[in-house]
Scaffold this motif. Structure first.
Motif, PDB file in Angstrom:
ATOM      1  N   ASP A 192     -68.580   1.698  -8.289  1.00 52.85           N
ATOM      2  CA  ASP A 192     -68.762   0.974  -7.032  1.00 52.85           C
ATOM      3  C   ASP A 192     -69.132   1.948  -5.923  1.00 52.85           C
ATOM      4  O   ASP A 192     -68.326   2.237  -5.041  1.00 52.85           O
ATOM      5  CB  ASP A 192     -67.482   0.208  -6.687  1.00 52.85           C
ATOM      6  N   PRO A 193     -70.369   2.470  -5.934  1.00 54.25           N
ATOM      7  CA  PRO A 193     -70.773   3.414  -4.897  1.00 54.25           C
ATOM      8  C   PRO A 193     -70.850   2.726  -3.535  1.00 54.25           C
ATOM      9  O   PRO A 193     -71.009   1.507  -3.449  1.00 54.25           O
ATOM     10  CB  PRO A 193     -72.154   3.884  -5.360  1.00 54.25           C
ATOM     11  N   THR A 241     -78.992   7.477   4.590  1.00 48.86           N
ATOM     12  CA  THR A 241     -77.813   7.256   3.768  1.00 48.86           C
ATOM     13  C   THR A 241     -78.207   7.101   2.311  1.00 48.86           C
ATOM     14  O   THR A 241     -79.368   6.870   1.973  1.00 48.86           O
ATOM     15  CB  THR A 241     -77.076   5.988   4.219  1.00 48.86           C
ATOM     16  N   LEU A 242     -77.197   7.230   1.454  1.00 50.58           N
ATOM     17  CA  LEU A 242     -77.398   6.980   0.031  1.00 50.58           C
ATOM     18  C   LEU A 242     -76.142   6.323  -0.518  1.00 50.58           C
ATOM     19  O   LEU A 242     -75.092   6.306   0.132  1.00 50.58           O
ATOM     20  CB  LEU A 242     -77.736   8.269  -0.706  1.00 50.58           C
ATOM     21  N   LEU A 243     -76.250   5.759  -1.715  1.00 51.33           N
ATOM     22  CA  LEU A 243     -75.106   5.095  -2.357  1.00 51.33           C
ATOM     23  C   LEU A 243     -74.432   6.085  -3.295  1.00 51.33           C
ATOM     24  O   LEU A 243     -75.055   6.590  -4.229  1.00 51.33           O
ATOM     25  CB  LEU A 243     -75.574   3.867  -3.129  1.00 51.33           C
ATOM     26  N   ARG A 291     -66.732  12.552  -4.672  1.00 45.29           N
ATOM     27  CA  ARG A 291     -67.425  13.305  -5.716  1.00 45.29           C
ATOM     28  C   ARG A 291     -68.720  13.928  -5.196  1.00 45.29           C
ATOM     29  O   ARG A 291     -69.127  14.999  -5.647  1.00 45.29           O
ATOM     30  CB  ARG A 291     -67.702  12.389  -6.916  1.00 45.29           C
ATOM     31  N   LEU A 292     -69.362  13.270  -4.202  1.00 48.48           N
ATOM     32  CA  LEU A 292     -70.544  13.881  -3.598  1.00 48.48           C
ATOM     33  C   LEU A 292     -70.166  15.161  -2.860  1.00 48.48           C
ATOM     34  O   LEU A 292     -70.890  16.165  -2.914  1.00 48.48           O
ATOM     35  CB  LEU A 292     -71.220  12.886  -2.648  1.00 48.48           C
ATOM     36  N   ARG A 297     -80.603   4.063  -2.386  1.00 45.87           N
ATOM     37  CA  ARG A 297     -80.275   3.994  -0.968  1.00 45.87           C
ATOM     38  C   ARG A 297     -79.974   2.541  -0.603  1.00 45.87           C
ATOM     39  O   ARG A 297     -80.567   1.618  -1.171  1.00 45.87           O
ATOM     40  CB  ARG A 297     -81.427   4.536  -0.117  1.00 45.87           C
ATOM     41  N   PRO A 298     -79.073   2.318   0.341  1.00 50.67           N
ATOM     42  CA  PRO A 298     -78.729   0.940   0.717  1.00 50.67           C
ATOM     43  C   PRO A 298     -79.893   0.264   1.419  1.00 50.67           C
ATOM     44  O   PRO A 298     -80.792   0.910   1.964  1.00 50.67           O
ATOM     45  CB  PRO A 298     -77.530   1.111   1.663  1.00 50.67           C
TER      46      PRO A 298
END
Length: 601
Positions: free
Chosen positions: A455-456, A486-488, A493-494, A593-594
């Motif tokens: 669930d990013p 932004t990114l998902l 962890r990122l 990306r969202p």
């Protein structure tokens, strides 16, 4: 001529009216004659009713025949008018014909009356033919179809303006020319064969066939020709008439539909279409992949509801979700355990969507399209991954408890012995124990980071990179961020991914004591971390992400392995390459990306 003819006869002599009516009754098949003795009364009758022909005397009190004709023409310019007079002269005949009367006769015996009857019949036939032609011409012009007439010699005798527009020629260029002006030899020959079929006693009255019209400029235009012969008596063929219809759009549409049909038939997933207007919403189409995936032939599948693929272990909750989506006229996607015709089970990812009668989202649903994807192999891999994660959890527990506890005891004992004895050899033992502890810690990290990110969430790339930089012992290294948006991802962890890449650059990037500069930047489908250090030899780049690979003495070599595990868990790909300055550059691609950018940054 069998249709009734209504005639108005105006003459101030009643006996002439009676005699003329008698002859018209005898000579014409069906006639109704209305006789009046006064022209004014005649005009009143014309205003109150409809007549096919008017016969009028010339010399009448109050209004002569030509004055009557001119008064008539003010209201009705089409009805045939025959001047039948006993006071005949060349002057009257000339005036009558110049005025535009249909016919002029002098009164006389039976022969003249017969000529009058014949002229009345001809005038009515011509008038009705003209009226019909005018009506048909109006209809054809309103339809806008190209129309042509070819005479008995095979020469264009008439074409309308839409025909000229279609071919690109002026009407004057076409009329008088042969059809080979706008057709190739094969098309001309086919038209002749078709015409011959119409002319034969057993042939159809109309021929409809495809023909390519060759315009003055441009490519041939696909058309449909509707051909018939002109009316004629006996064996004197007078020519043919035709209407063309440009079917280029229709042909393109048909080609598009054929392409779509082939795409559906040959699609790599099963495709079905159902018709909710039929009882039980049966399938009306299934493609080749559906047949191959389920083992049911088209004749077995079409006409029945697709629930026949369900079996004893099919999840009823998923079936209910599909049923409720159909009732709500909304799309849905579920995973079902289905059964092939031979009884073998397979996992089916079923996605359905409504087909509406128009593009409006509120339009009525006329059908449902379903996509079936055999995900049995995926489910097996998923189950294998689940078991693997369970084993990793067990391994992590063993490492954390059963290995770390005695390691801590050993470290404590070595520290005590070193304090009591001051033996220099114990320093090496402490370093070895520290290395073992580092290996244990990174092994646990690998176990944790390898779990799939389910669930990013949207995270700010630059913000996470900056936070990660602050948690690393950066010494005197430089840091630049050239990333936006932004990114998902899993933010924790990122951060761990960035921290490991930063440490790797700091440990390997310094040259002759010069601190390294690290840059984080955007890629079209991801991001990169680059430095201006000595770079990575090309022959070792593929092996860098294996656990234990390291170019620094005393380093565990787990940092880049953890980076790869984190990337893989997100569904990303990571690769080592060279930066613009010749240093190391790590590129992470396949990043989602969202749809919208958060405004909380």
């Amino acid at each position: 001529m069998t249709e009734r003819i209504d005639v108005l006869h105006v003459d101030d002599d009643p006996s002439v009216l009676d005699l003329t009516e008698a002859y018209l009754d005898r000579e014409l098949a069906s006639v109704s004659v209305t006789g009046v003795t006064d022209p004014e009364a005649g005009l009143d009758r014309l205003g109150a009713g409809s007549f096919d022909c008017v016969i009028s005397d010339y010399d009448m009190p109050g209004m002569d025949g030509l004055a009557f004709f001119e008064a008539l023409r003010e209201d009705d310019t089409a009805v045939p008018f025959v001047l039948y007079t006993g006071k005949g002269s060349e002057e009257i005949a000339s005036r009558a014909l110049n005025a535009g009367v249909t016919g002029y006769f002098q009164k006389g015996g039976p022969e003249q009356l017969q000529r009058l009857a014949t002229r009345v019949r001809q005038a009515v036939v011509e008038s009705r033919t003209r009226q019909a032609a005018d009506r048909y011409s109006t209809v054809l012009e309103a339809l806008g179809y190209p129309v042509y007439v070819v005479d008995e010699t095979g020469t264009f005798d008439y074409v309308n303006e839409p025909f000229a527009e279609l071919t690109g020629y002026d009407r004057e260029e076409i009329i008088g020319s042969k059809p080979d002006l706008i057709k190739d030899e094969a098309a001309v020959r086919e038209a002749e064969d078709r015409l011959g079929s119409v002319l034969s006693s057993e042939g159809p009255d109309i021929q409809r066939f495809r023909v390519d019209i060759v315009p003055k400029e441009g490519d041939p235009i696909p058309c449909r020709d509707h051909m018939a012969v002109l009316p004629y008596e006996g064996e004197e063929f007078e020519g043919s008439v035709g209407i063309l219809r440009n079917v280029s759009v229709e042909a393109a549409r048909r080609e598009e539909l054929e392409t779509k049909r082939r795409a559906l038939d040959e699609a790599p997933v099963g495709i079905t279409i159902t018709d909710p207007s039929l009882p039980d919403n049966p399938m009306v189409y299934v493609n080749d992949r559906f047949v191959g995936m389920t083992g049911y032939g088209r004749e077995e599948a079409v006409g029945v509801n697709c629930r026949f693929l369900q079996g004893s272990d099919t999840d009823e909750a998923a079936v209910t979700e599909l049923r409720e989506a159909i009732e709500a006229e909304e799309p849905a996607s579920v995973e079902l355990l289905n059964y092939r015709k031979d009884g073998t089970p397979f996992w089916n990812r079923v996605s359905i969507a409504p087909i509406r009668e128009d593009e409006d989202a509120e339009g009525d649903v006329t059908g449902w399209v379903g996509f079936q994807e055999d995900i049995t192999a995926f489910k097996k891999r998923e189950e294998a991954l689940r078991r693997q994660n369970e084993r990793l959890d067990e391994f992590a527990g063993i490492v954390s408890h059963d290995l770390r506890n005695p390691l801590n005891v050993a470290r404590g004992r070595v520290d005590l012995a070193r304090e009591e004895t001051g033996n220099d050899h114990l320093e090496a033992a402490v370093d070895a124990l520290d290395r073992i502890e580092s290996i244990v810690e990174h092994t646990l990290t690998l176990a944790r980071e390898g779990e799939t990110v389910g669930d990013p969430e949207p995270v700010d790339l630059a913000e996470v990179a900056a936070d990660s930089w602050r948690t690393v012992d950066t010494e005197e290294a430089g840091f630049e961020i050239d990333a936006d948006g932004t990114l998902l991802a899993d933010p924790d962890r990122l951060r761990n991914l960035f921290e490991n890449l930063f440490r790797n650059a700091i440990e390997h990037g310094a040259v002759d004591g010069e601190p390294v500069t690290i840059r984080v930047g955007d890629l079209e489908n991801g991001f990169y971390v680059a430095d201006d250090g000595p770079g990575i030899p090309e022959e070792v780049r593929d092996d860098l992400f294996e656990p234990g690979r390291s170019g620094s003495a005393g380093n565990t070599g787990f940092g880049l392995a953890i980076v790869k595990e984190i990337a893989t868990a997100h569904g990303w790909e990571v690769a080592a390459t060279a930066s613009e300055t010749g240093g190391a550059r790590f590129e992470v691609r396949g990043v989602d990306r969202p749809a919208t950018t958060p405004s909380s940054r």
